[in-house]
Design an enzyme around this catalytic site. Structure first.
Site, short mmCIF file in Angstrom:
data_model
loop_
_atom_site.label_atom_id
_atom_site.label_comp_id
_atom_site.label_asym_id
_atom_site.label_seq_id
_atom_site.Cartn_x
_atom_site.Cartn_y
_atom_site.Cartn_z
N ASP A 54 0.86 -1.18 0.00
CA ASP A 54 0.00 0.00 0.00
C ASP A 54 0.89 1.23 0.00
OD1 ASP A 54 -2.40 -1.41 0.03
OD2 ASP A 54 -2.52 -1.43 2.22
N ASP B 210 -6.85 -1.32 -4.63
CA ASP B 210 -7.90 -0.95 -3.69
C ASP B 210 -8.83 0.09 -4.30
OD1 ASP B 210 -6.67 -2.62 -1.81
OD2 ASP B 210 -5.59 -0.96 -0.87
#
Length: 179
Positions: free
Chosen positions: A130, A149
């Protein structure tokens, strides 16, 4: 006498294949963008490092062993199994084409691409990379996320919109039997 569609009403034989390939193409673009961005982050930042160090928008390298919002941390095996099931279900969904419109196709393609992108990380690295870090100076920070995401989030909203819209449309009426 049964009503048969005229030649102009028939769907071309290749229509289903075009739908399948365009959906897979969009999903592949999402996976490529996701994996390229994660590779760049892993190559240029150390875990927990941010670029720039301060500010509203930063690139912060996080090794996420959980799911969205940091839930189920250190549950890589469970989340990998769920990812495999999700990708298989989405491929089946695309294959059978229940939503033959641009928004439904785009939604499922984004969901597939995002799910596959994060699944690749879990299978190869044991965690998801991330890096998109948005927050305010007063200490409020959003969860760090990635391109996959984002695709999953947008795909979910598009799918919900498409399904709600289809639900509002009146079902086709057929004349009663024998009249």
């Amino acid at each position: 006498m049964p009503i048969t569609p005229t030649q102009s009403q028939k769907q071309p034989a290749s229509g289903g294949r075009n739908f399948l390939w365009s959906s897979l193409g969009i999903a592949a673009l999402v996976v490529a963008a996701d994996q390229a961005s994660k590779l760049w982050i892993r190559s240029h930042l150390s875990p927990s490092e941010s670029l720039p160090p301060e500010g509203f928008f930063r690139l912060t390298y996080i090794q996420n062993t959980g799911s969205a919002f940091g839930l189920f941390a250190n549950q890589t095996l469970l989340l990998t199994i769920i990812g495999i099931v999700a990708v298989a279900a989405l491929l089946t969904f695309i294959r059978h084409q229940p939503l033959r419109n641009i928004w439904g196709s785009l939604a499922v393609s984004l969901l597939l691409g995002g799910s596959a992108g994060n699944l690749l990380d879990r299978l190869r690295l044991g965690y998801v990379t991330d890096f998109i870090d948005i927050g305010l100076e007063n200490g409020f920070r959003f969860f760090v996320f990635n391109v996959a995401d984002s695709a999953i989030t947008v795909g979910t909203f598009l799918l919900a919109f498409t399904l709600l819209r289809l639900g509002r449309q009146a079902p086709p009426t057929t004349p009663p039997e024998g009249k």
